[in-house]
Each structure stands twice: as C-alpha cells, then as structure tokens.
Design a protein around this motif. Structure first.
Motif, mmCIF file in Angstrom:
data_model
loop_
_atom_site.group_PDB
_atom_site.id
_atom_site.type_symbol
_atom_site.label_atom_id
_atom_site.label_comp_id
_atom_site.label_asym_id
_atom_site.label_seq_id
_atom_site.Cartn_x
_atom_site.Cartn_y
_atom_site.Cartn_z
ATOM 1 N N ARG A 1 66.364 47.512 33.654
ATOM 2 C CA ARG A 1 67.063 48.678 34.198
ATOM 3 C C ARG A 1 67.356 49.728 33.131
ATOM 4 N NH1 ARG A 1 71.856 46.612 38.185
ATOM 5 N NH2 ARG A 1 70.753 44.835 39.102
ATOM 6 N N ILE A 2 67.549 49.300 31.888
ATOM 7 C CA ILE A 2 67.926 50.272 30.840
ATOM 8 C C ILE A 2 66.736 50.701 29.991
ATOM 9 C CG2 ILE A 2 70.318 49.452 30.653
ATOM 10 C CD1 ILE A 2 69.088 48.131 27.924
ATOM 11 N N ALA A 3 65.566 50.119 30.253
ATOM 12 C CA ALA A 3 64.404 50.377 29.383
ATOM 13 C C ALA A 3 64.117 51.863 29.244
ATOM 14 C CB ALA A 3 63.182 49.631 29.917
ATOM 15 N N LEU B 1 76.241 45.695 32.397
ATOM 16 C CA LEU B 1 75.351 44.988 33.327
ATOM 17 C C LEU B 1 75.425 43.482 33.090
ATOM 18 C CD1 LEU B 1 72.192 47.326 33.259
ATOM 19 C CD2 LEU B 1 73.803 47.025 35.153
ATOM 20 N N LEU B 2 75.389 43.083 31.807
ATOM 21 C CA LEU B 2 75.460 41.654 31.481
ATOM 22 C C LEU B 2 76.790 41.071 31.943
ATOM 23 C CD1 LEU B 2 73.940 41.347 27.878
ATOM 24 C CD2 LEU B 2 72.829 40.936 30.078
ATOM 25 N N ARG C 1 69.744 38.865 32.043
ATOM 26 C CA ARG C 1 69.390 39.630 30.852
ATOM 27 C C ARG C 1 68.086 40.421 31.032
ATOM 28 N NH1 ARG C 1 67.086 38.493 25.958
ATOM 29 N NH2 ARG C 1 66.468 36.431 26.704
ATOM 30 N N HIS C 2 67.041 39.771 31.581
ATOM 31 C CA HIS C 2 65.755 40.465 31.698
ATOM 32 C C HIS C 2 65.835 41.614 32.694
ATOM 33 C CE1 HIS C 2 63.594 37.894 28.984
ATOM 34 N NE2 HIS C 2 64.152 36.839 29.554
ATOM 35 N N GLU C 3 66.588 41.394 33.777
ATOM 36 C CA GLU C 3 66.786 42.458 34.769
ATOM 37 C C GLU C 3 67.571 43.611 34.148
ATOM 38 O OE1 GLU C 3 65.717 43.296 37.544
ATOM 39 O OE2 GLU C 3 67.205 44.764 38.254
#
Ligand SMILES: [Zn+2]
Length: 231
Positions: free
Chosen positions: A211-213, A198-199, A205-207
């Motif tokens: 998404r993976i939280a 994603l990065l 980074r926060h998005e």
C-alpha cells in the motif's frame, strides 16, 4: 603411604592450621589457630618469629603473588583435608607493609585497565563517527535531494547498529549502494508514510508495504533528482 600423605609439604616456610587442639611446645599458648612444626613440635607464630605477619586468604592470585614478592618474610598456610587425605593451601602469611604495597600495585593495574577501557570506548566512538560521516556522504551522493539532517539521522542510526564492531570489509559492504538505499527506504517507510500505523492496525506487513510502495517511490524519486539550482 598413609603417613606420606599426612606429611605436610616441605617447600619454604610452612604454617599449619591444626585440626586438633594444639598448644605451643615452648610458651604453652593455645589452642593454636596456626602453628609451625619445629622438629615435630608445634610452635605458636610468636615463638616461631612469625607473629608480625598477617594472614591473606587464598583466592586473589595476583595479590597473593605480589604480597609474597613485597615481603622479606612470608609463609604458606595449609590445612589437612581428611576427605582428600592431603594438605591444602589456605592462604599466605605476609608482612603488613608488603600486603599494602601489593594492594597498591593491584589497584594501579585496575586503574590502568579502566583507562584502557576508556581509550577503547573513545576509539570506537571515533570509528562510529567516521562511519556515520561516510554513510551520510553516500546518502548525499545517491539521494542529493535528501535533507542533510535526514541523511545524518539515517547514518547515525545505521552507525549505532554496530559499525564499531564491523571490520573494514564489512564496513565497506555496509556502505554499498544496496545497503545505503535500503537504510534510506526503511527511514522513508517509517517517517514519510503511514506504514507504522498500518502495521499497528493489524495490516499484514507485505500488504502494508504494497500500500505504501508508491509513496516511498515518489519520495525516493524526489530525493534522487539533482537539487535544482545547483550545477
Ligand atoms: Zn609460643
């Protein structure tokens, strides 16, 4: 005053590198690279009975001091600095055998320093290993479901980040529940979720974290659970 400054210092045996072309008053050899003044008259080193000494240029303080200690006969070599109006030390004349003994002592020191560096490095390694073991132990306690090799990899990474340099209290802080958990979370994020992809694809980074939280939480919940079949 001028003639005081142009008088060479009078400590011990003194050898002068003359600025002008000088000849030996006794054997007439010359022009002399180095001379000794005897009652104001220049003598070559051979006539002054210093011909067997070797010149050691200034610069290595320990070698200079030891060469003089190891030489029954030695002399300080000076040259007059016109700009500063004073004699300046250029080096020493010492016995060749004395210089050799001094060099051996300096080499022995260097060898001792090298051995101490090796011992220090081993001590740091042992400290790192102990820290990594303690860290892996804490991971196992907080996340009993975390595979042992994963726990060791996370602990090794945490330890490589400089545990050898942290003091006892800092190491203790590093082993706190919060610190251990964030090391585990970071590992799960990078290894068990598409966080890095994603990065790399430009997701902020926060998005990406948002998404993976859920995936991170699922893995952690599984690892926190007591391993079934034990106890
Ligand atoms: Zn001479």
């Amino acid at each position: 005053m001028a003639h005081l400054a142009t008088s060479p210092p009078r400590t011990g045996l003194l050898v002068i590198q003359p600025l002008k072309r000088r000849r030996c008053a006794e054997c007439h050899a010359g022009p002399l690279q180095m001379l000794v003044l005897e009652e104001g008259a220049p003598r070559c080193l051979d006539c002054a009975d210093l011909g067997h000494l070797v010149f050691l240029p200034r610069g290595d303080t320990a070698l200079t001091r030891r060469s003089r200690e190891e030489s029954a006969l030695s002399a300080v070599v000076v040259r007059f600095n016109r700009r500063r109006s004073r004699y300046e030390r250029q080096g020493v004349l010492v016995e060749e055998a004395g210089l050799a003994r001094a060099e051996e002592r300096c080499l022995a020191d260097a060898e001792a320093r090298r051995r101490r560096r090796v011992r220090d490095a081993r001590r740091r390694e042992r400290k790192d290993v102990r820290f990594a073991e303690a860290f892996a132990g804490e991971i196992g306690r907080l996340f009993p479901g975390c595979p042992a090799d994963r726990a060791q990899a996370i602990a090794a990474h945490a330890s490589a980040r400089g545990s050898g340099r942290v003091g006892r209290s800092a190491a203790g802080r590093a082993l706190s529940e919060g610190a251990v958990t964030s090391a585990v979370v970071a590992s799960v994020r990078h290894m068990d979720t598409p966080y890095d992809q994603l990065l790399m694809s430009g997701v902020p980074r926060h998005e990406a974290r948002r998404r993976i939280a859920a995936a991170v939480e699922t893995t952690l919940r599984g690892w926190r659970a007591e391993v079934s079949g034990i106890g």
